[in-house]
Design a protein around this motif. Sequence first.
Motif, PDB file in Angstrom:
ATOM      1  N   LEU A 383       0.837  -1.212   0.000  1.00 45.48           N
ATOM      2  CA  LEU A 383       0.000   0.000   0.000  1.00 45.48           C
ATOM      3  C   LEU A 383       0.866   1.253   0.000  1.00 45.48           C
ATOM      4  O   LEU A 383       0.547   2.246  -0.637  1.00 45.48           O
ATOM      5  CB  LEU A 383      -0.927   0.019   1.219  1.00 45.48           C
ATOM      6  N   HIS A 389      -4.540   6.840  -3.329  1.00 43.10           N
ATOM      7  CA  HIS A 389      -5.668   5.997  -2.909  1.00 43.10           C
ATOM      8  C   HIS A 389      -6.922   6.777  -3.280  1.00 43.10           C
ATOM      9  O   HIS A 389      -7.164   7.835  -2.717  1.00 43.10           O
ATOM     10  CB  HIS A 389      -5.662   5.762  -1.396  1.00 43.10           C
ATOM     11  N   LEU A 504      -6.098   5.973   2.700  1.00 42.64           N
ATOM     12  CA  LEU A 504      -5.885   4.744   3.466  1.00 42.64           C
ATOM     13  C   LEU A 504      -4.916   4.943   4.614  1.00 42.64           C
ATOM     14  O   LEU A 504      -4.961   4.226   5.599  1.00 42.64           O
ATOM     15  CB  LEU A 504      -5.387   3.625   2.559  1.00 42.64           C
TER      16      LEU A 504
END
Length: 509
Positions: A383, A389, A504
Amino acid sequence: MLARIHSFGINGIDAFPVTIEVDVARGLPSMQVVGLPDSAVRESKERVRSAIKNAGFDFPCGRITINLSPADMKKEGPAFDLAIAFGILAASEKIPSSNLDRFAFLGELSLSGTILPATGALPSAIACGGRGLQGLIVPPGNSIESALADTVAIFPFGTLGEVVRFLDQPDDTAAFKAETNPAPDISGETIDLIDVKGQTHAKRGLEVAAAGGHNALLIGSPGGGKTMLARRMLTILPPMTREESLEVTRIWSVARSNGRAAKNLAHERPLRSPHHTASHISLVGGGTDPKPGEVTLAHNGILFLDELPEFARRTLESLRQPMEDHFVTVARAARTLRFPSRFMLIAAMNPCPCGNLMDPRRKCRCAAADITRYMGRVSGPLLERIDLHLQVPALTARELGSAPDGEPSAKVRERTIKARARQSERFKDEKVFANAQMTSNQIKKYCGLDNEGRKLLHDAVDMLGLSARVHDKLLKLSRTIADLAGSENIKPEHLAEAVGYRCLDKINN
Ligand SMILES: Nc1ncnc2c1ncn2[C@@H]1O[C@H](COP(=O)(O)OP(=O)(O)OP(=O)(O)O)[C@@H](O)[C@H]1O
Ligand SMILES: [Mg+2]
Ligand SMILES: [Zn+2]
């Protein structure tokens, strides 16, 4: 006597020159190949023997030694057949050897003496340039592909006999003439960003991603248009430079498994979307007969991973190295191959098992532990490597029923092209092409902030508990946003927009 013939071997997507030395000596009839040949090269003996006979020549009797040099590089595949055949014919003085060293040879032989297409014709033609050769002799099926290199004259011939006649009196008019204006590969279906209703935040994010070559994750409830958006990414990316097109075509040239030659220079950037059941080998390459994986097939284009948490953890982890280094090394018995892998990762996922978390209008029914487990399938380090995101909430019925209201892809693309042009100018003396690829030194050099910007960045890092990697990502993203705005300096508003693309980090902290 000893004959020397030029040919090329393939390593990854590059070709290297191979000299084939053939010696025919008195002795009991035998034929030996030395110099790290693979089994296909060793089997060449039988094809060459039969092809030479069927082309109307006597096969020499005596002890034939064939040496492929350099000795430390593995020689693979049947593409050396033609060169070996000419080495034998010249060494046994069946043909004059006077013109042989002006040409390089590439092609597999059938038993009857016809010349069949070989893999890696384009890299070979590229490597042939600048070596002072008059031309590269190739199978007819490889002529278009090798001519794309535009570095050396290409002479296509269908049979061994034709090449013998040509070498008797080499005539430049026999060279292959590529059509001056080859038709581009047209992908039948036309899709456009305008098909996607609403989602202005995600569309803007994808524009930023396309402009700076950033990775992006689309996250939201089912049916919001994540898959739709990702599939339209190609329509807003700047076109490939000739250099990039050649790289992509070279990958096809060595990766094709169906024996089809590249008909044309690749015009469209690749979009690869492996299914979530894909193995890590199919993703990064490898196997017993090492082939480039999806990350290489997506080079200069997009790797789209839909339903990200469904991919096996190991498969996702294997992406970290190619994402960081822009190449993959594929290990095999005696050596490692290196394939390029500079792709944009576009991933899509739901934020929780039911999909409604983060959706302002729908209620998430998942237990906290289930959400953690679900998100946990996509590791933190992966990530972190994703720059944007983007939230993609489900549309209301009214929004879905309304007429398309956004911009067409062509309009957005005009802006990403301009922003890339600024980056090309900035990086003209550097080894990177887009903002996303900047090293930490380049970030220091090109991403200066004013006082207000610095304070904003520090606050964001402190409040959201962001890592050093994310700190750098914010700077790169703001650089792209400033480029899209045509601004020389990164302004606080550019940085503020970049922070908005890290939703995120807020959830995870
Ligand atoms: N923003 C949108 N504009 C127009 N049509 C949409 C939009 N979002 C969804 N649709 C319609 O819904 C269908 C499903 O969209 P899509 O597959 O892109 O959703 P998704 O977000 O990927 O969903 P999932 O999480 O289930 O994979 C599309 O084929 C399209 O017909
Ligand atoms: Mg989907
Ligand atoms: Zn949920």
